[in-house]
Design a protein around this motif. Structure first.
Motif, PDB file in Angstrom:
ATOM      1  N   ALA A  24       0.654   5.615  17.222  1.00  0.00           N
ATOM      2  CA  ALA A  24       1.724   6.165  18.056  1.00  0.00           C
ATOM      3  C   ALA A  24       1.607   5.657  19.487  1.00  0.00           C
ATOM      4  CB  ALA A  24       1.681   7.689  18.024  1.00  0.00           C
ATOM      5  N   LEU A  25       0.381   5.560  19.984  1.00  0.00           N
ATOM      6  CA  LEU A  25       0.147   5.062  21.339  1.00  0.00           C
ATOM      7  C   LEU A  25       0.616   3.620  21.465  1.00  0.00           C
ATOM      8  CD1 LEU A  25      -1.213   6.352  23.855  1.00  0.00           C
ATOM      9  CD2 LEU A  25      -3.274   5.092  23.251  1.00  0.00           C
ATOM     10  N   ALA A  26       0.313   2.795  20.450  1.00  0.00           N
ATOM     11  CA  ALA A  26       0.725   1.389  20.474  1.00  0.00           C
ATOM     12  C   ALA A  26       2.246   1.266  20.454  1.00  0.00           C
ATOM     13  CB  ALA A  26       0.116   0.650  19.277  1.00  0.00           C
ATOM     14  N   GLU A  27       2.902   2.051  19.601  1.00  0.00           N
ATOM     15  CA  GLU A  27       4.364   1.933  19.480  1.00  0.00           C
ATOM     16  C   GLU A  27       5.077   2.415  20.734  1.00  0.00           C
ATOM     17  OE1 GLU A  27       7.968   2.922  16.332  1.00  0.00           O
ATOM     18  OE2 GLU A  27       5.867   2.904  15.704  1.00  0.00           O
ATOM     19  N   LEU A  28       4.651   3.557  21.280  1.00  0.00           N
ATOM     20  CA  LEU A  28       5.302   4.058  22.491  1.00  0.00           C
ATOM     21  C   LEU A  28       5.031   3.145  23.676  1.00  0.00           C
ATOM     22  CD1 LEU A  28       7.077   6.217  23.683  1.00  0.00           C
ATOM     23  CD2 LEU A  28       5.029   7.613  24.111  1.00  0.00           C
ATOM     24  N   SER A  29       3.847   2.542  23.727  1.00  0.00           N
ATOM     25  CA  SER A  29       3.533   1.589  24.792  1.00  0.00           C
ATOM     26  C   SER A  29       4.483   0.401  24.744  1.00  0.00           C
ATOM     27  CB  SER A  29       2.087   1.109  24.664  1.00  0.00           C
ATOM     28  OG  SER A  29       1.793   0.124  25.642  1.00  0.00           O
ATOM     29  N   ALA A  30       4.693  -0.147  23.536  1.00  0.00           N
ATOM     30  CA  ALA A  30       5.595  -1.286  23.393  1.00  0.00           C
ATOM     31  C   ALA A  30       7.031  -0.908  23.743  1.00  0.00           C
ATOM     32  CB  ALA A  30       5.531  -1.809  21.962  1.00  0.00           C
ATOM     33  N   GLY A  95      -1.120   2.178  29.053  1.00  0.00           N
ATOM     34  CA  GLY A  95      -1.611   0.848  29.419  1.00  0.00           C
ATOM     35  C   GLY A  95      -0.568  -0.015  30.092  1.00  0.00           C
ATOM     36  N   ILE A  96       0.420   0.622  30.737  1.00  0.00           N
ATOM     37  CA  ILE A  96       1.475  -0.116  31.430  1.00  0.00           C
ATOM     38  C   ILE A  96       1.244  -0.103  32.936  1.00  0.00           C
ATOM     39  CG2 ILE A  96       3.972  -0.177  31.897  1.00  0.00           C
ATOM     40  CD1 ILE A  96       4.360   1.029  29.089  1.00  0.00           C
ATOM     41  N   LEU A  97       0.684   0.997  33.430  1.00  0.00           N
ATOM     42  CA  LEU A  97       0.314   1.105  34.843  1.00  0.00           C
ATOM     43  C   LEU A  97      -1.200   1.239  34.950  1.00  0.00           C
ATOM     44  CD1 LEU A  97       2.991   3.585  36.284  1.00  0.00           C
ATOM     45  CD2 LEU A  97       2.986   1.085  36.401  1.00  0.00           C
ATOM     46  N   GLY A  98      -1.729   0.750  36.052  1.00  0.00           N
ATOM     47  CA  GLY A  98      -3.157   0.859  36.311  1.00  0.00           C
ATOM     48  C   GLY A  98      -3.383   1.044  37.796  1.00  0.00           C
ATOM     49  N   SER A  99      -4.631   1.026  38.214  1.00  0.00           N
ATOM     50  CA  SER A  99      -4.971   1.195  39.623  1.00  0.00           C
ATOM     51  C   SER A  99      -5.867   0.049  40.064  1.00  0.00           C
ATOM     52  CB  SER A  99      -5.676   2.529  39.838  1.00  0.00           C
ATOM     53  OG  SER A  99      -6.087   2.647  41.187  1.00  0.00           O
ATOM     54  N   TYR A 124       2.983  -1.842  17.367  1.00  0.00           N
ATOM     55  CA  TYR A 124       3.332  -2.446  18.651  1.00  0.00           C
ATOM     56  C   TYR A 124       4.525  -3.391  18.481  1.00  0.00           C
ATOM     57  CZ  TYR A 124       2.770  -3.810  23.473  1.00  0.00           C
ATOM     58  OH  TYR A 124       2.996  -3.966  24.820  1.00  0.00           O
ATOM     59  N   LEU A 125       4.490  -4.215  17.443  1.00  0.00           N
ATOM     60  CA  LEU A 125       5.611  -5.118  17.187  1.00  0.00           C
ATOM     61  C   LEU A 125       6.885  -4.329  16.888  1.00  0.00           C
ATOM     62  CD1 LEU A 125       3.930  -7.908  15.031  1.00  0.00           C
ATOM     63  CD2 LEU A 125       4.849  -8.139  17.346  1.00  0.00           C
ATOM     64  N   ARG A 126       6.739  -3.219  16.155  1.00  0.00           N
ATOM     65  CA  ARG A 126       7.894  -2.377  15.845  1.00  0.00           C
ATOM     66  C   ARG A 126       8.510  -1.846  17.133  1.00  0.00           C
ATOM     67  NH1 ARG A 126       5.801   2.243  12.630  1.00  0.00           N
ATOM     68  NH2 ARG A 126       5.323   0.596  11.134  1.00  0.00           N
ATOM     69  N   GLY A 127       7.655  -1.330  18.021  1.00  0.00           N
ATOM     70  CA  GLY A 127       8.155  -0.809  19.287  1.00  0.00           C
ATOM     71  C   GLY A 127       8.778  -1.891  20.155  1.00  0.00           C
ATOM     72  N   ALA A 128       8.187  -3.085  20.141  1.00  0.00           N
ATOM     73  CA  ALA A 128       8.717  -4.191  20.946  1.00  0.00           C
ATOM     74  C   ALA A 128      10.093  -4.612  20.447  1.00  0.00           C
ATOM     75  CB  ALA A 128       7.757  -5.374  20.903  1.00  0.00           C
ATOM     76  N   PHE A 129      10.278  -4.597  19.121  1.00  0.00           N
ATOM     77  CA  PHE A 129      11.586  -4.962  18.577  1.00  0.00           C
ATOM     78  C   PHE A 129      12.616  -3.866  18.857  1.00  0.00           C
ATOM     79  CE2 PHE A 129      14.763  -5.111  15.167  1.00  0.00           C
ATOM     80  CZ  PHE A 129      15.251  -6.406  15.361  1.00  0.00           C
ATOM     81  N   LEU A 130      12.216  -2.596  18.691  1.00  0.00           N
ATOM     82  CA  LEU A 130      13.130  -1.500  18.983  1.00  0.00           C
ATOM     83  C   LEU A 130      13.544  -1.505  20.454  1.00  0.00           C
ATOM     84  CD1 LEU A 130      11.463   1.376  16.936  1.00  0.00           C
ATOM     85  CD2 LEU A 130      13.781   0.492  16.598  1.00  0.00           C
TER      86      LEU A 130
END
Length: 307
Positions: A24-30, A95-99, A124-130
């Motif tokens: 879930a973390l990978a998909e929402l990140s993508a 993993g989109i923002l950091g410091s 991750y690929l699924r989220g990137a395509f969506l």
């Protein structure tokens, strides 16, 4: 089918809910990396996705439930907005923002920790395509992912490498693109992401395209054969008419004369039809017509006759 394949694939993918927190973390990140935005103001920060996919709000809520974070709210309008509270914290967790020590900064690529497992790579690929993909089939077969950064594009390309054997890279409209041009590879990518029904539709299109090409090739072959048969008949009739003018068809033997009269009077007949009327084989008819053609050539060279 080709016009709606993107919608069909995205609708199917939006119905798949990852079972584990890692996936879930990978998909929402993508999803957020490709289609998300951050809005800060009035004492709050929100991460949101603007979409026309009717299944995406349900998927977003399912992802939030699996991750044990606040469920997003849905705002309907010209486009649907899926709004997550505490946007900065969420994008940091994804993993989109950091410091960098002086403040919050963006992370360009895919964090390796997000995609260690194969199931997480699929998600991750699924989220990137969506979030940033589309498919077009027909004269120009095309599956594309679009990204805001080159590093993110290249990292996703590495995820696709083992699935499709590589993908093309480009830049268009300020976006970094990743594309696949083969229907077979598009189907492979869809199967890997979980869109098996959409993949089947692509495979059906492959079959229809193949059959269409075969039919066109067969038709072209038939036309070519007809053209050759017509050209041969014209040459044969010219030879017969030349023999008739020079020495007369009655001067030929009975079999040759009969064949010559039939060919001259029936130019539209095929070799098989001539053979059927004469009661002989096609090879016999071919041999007789070849003799008539040779005879005409010899008469033209020598000026003599051949009975």
């Amino acid at each position: 089918m080709t016009e709606n394949i993107s919608k069909r694939a995205k609708a199917e993918l939006a119905e798949i809910y990852p079972a584990s927190r890692t996936d879930a973390l990978a998909e929402l990140s993508a999803l957020m990396h490709t289609a998300g935005s951050l809005r800060i103001g009035r004492g709050k920060d929100e991460a949101f996705i603007s979409t026309d996919n009717p299944g995406l709000p349900r998927l977003a809520k399912a992802l939030a439930l699996t991750l044990l974070i606040s469920a997003p709210r849905t705002v309907r309008g010209k486009h649907t907005e899926i709004v997550f509270p505490h946007g900065v914290r969420l994008l940091t967790d994804l993993g989109i923002l950091g410091s960098d020590g002086s403040g919050v900064t963006g992370i360009n690529g895919v964090l390796p920790a997000l995609v260690r497992r194969d199931s997480a790579k699929k998600c991750y690929l699924r989220g990137a395509f969506l979030g940033g993909g589309f498919i077009s089939l027909g004269r120009n077969n095309h599956m594309e992912f679009a990204f805001s950064g080159e590093r993110l594009r290249d990292d996703v390309a590495a995820l696709l490498e083992g699935v499709t054997g590589g993908a093309g890279k480009g830049v268009r409209g300020g976006r970094y693109t990743l594309y696949i041009k083969s229907k077979e590879k598009i189907s492979d990518a869809l199967v890997y992401m979980g869109a098996t029904k959409a993949a089947l539709a692509v495979q059906e299109e492959m079959v229809h395209s193949y059959m269409g090409k075969r039919a066109a090739a067969a038709q072209n072959c038939d036309v070519a054969n007809i053209d050759r048969a017509v050209e041969a008949a014209v040459r044969q009739i010219e030879a017969i008419e030349y023999i008739d003018r020079r020495i007369g068809l009655d001067s030929l033997g009975e079999k040759l004369a009969t064949t010559a009269h039939l060919r001259a009077s029936s130019p539209e007949m095929s070799m098989g039809e001539l053979a059927e009327v004469l009661g002989v084989s096609k090879s016999c008819v071919s041999h007789r017509l070849a003799r008539l053609t040779e005879m005409a050539e010899k008469l033209g060279r020598t000026g003599g006759g051949n009975k």
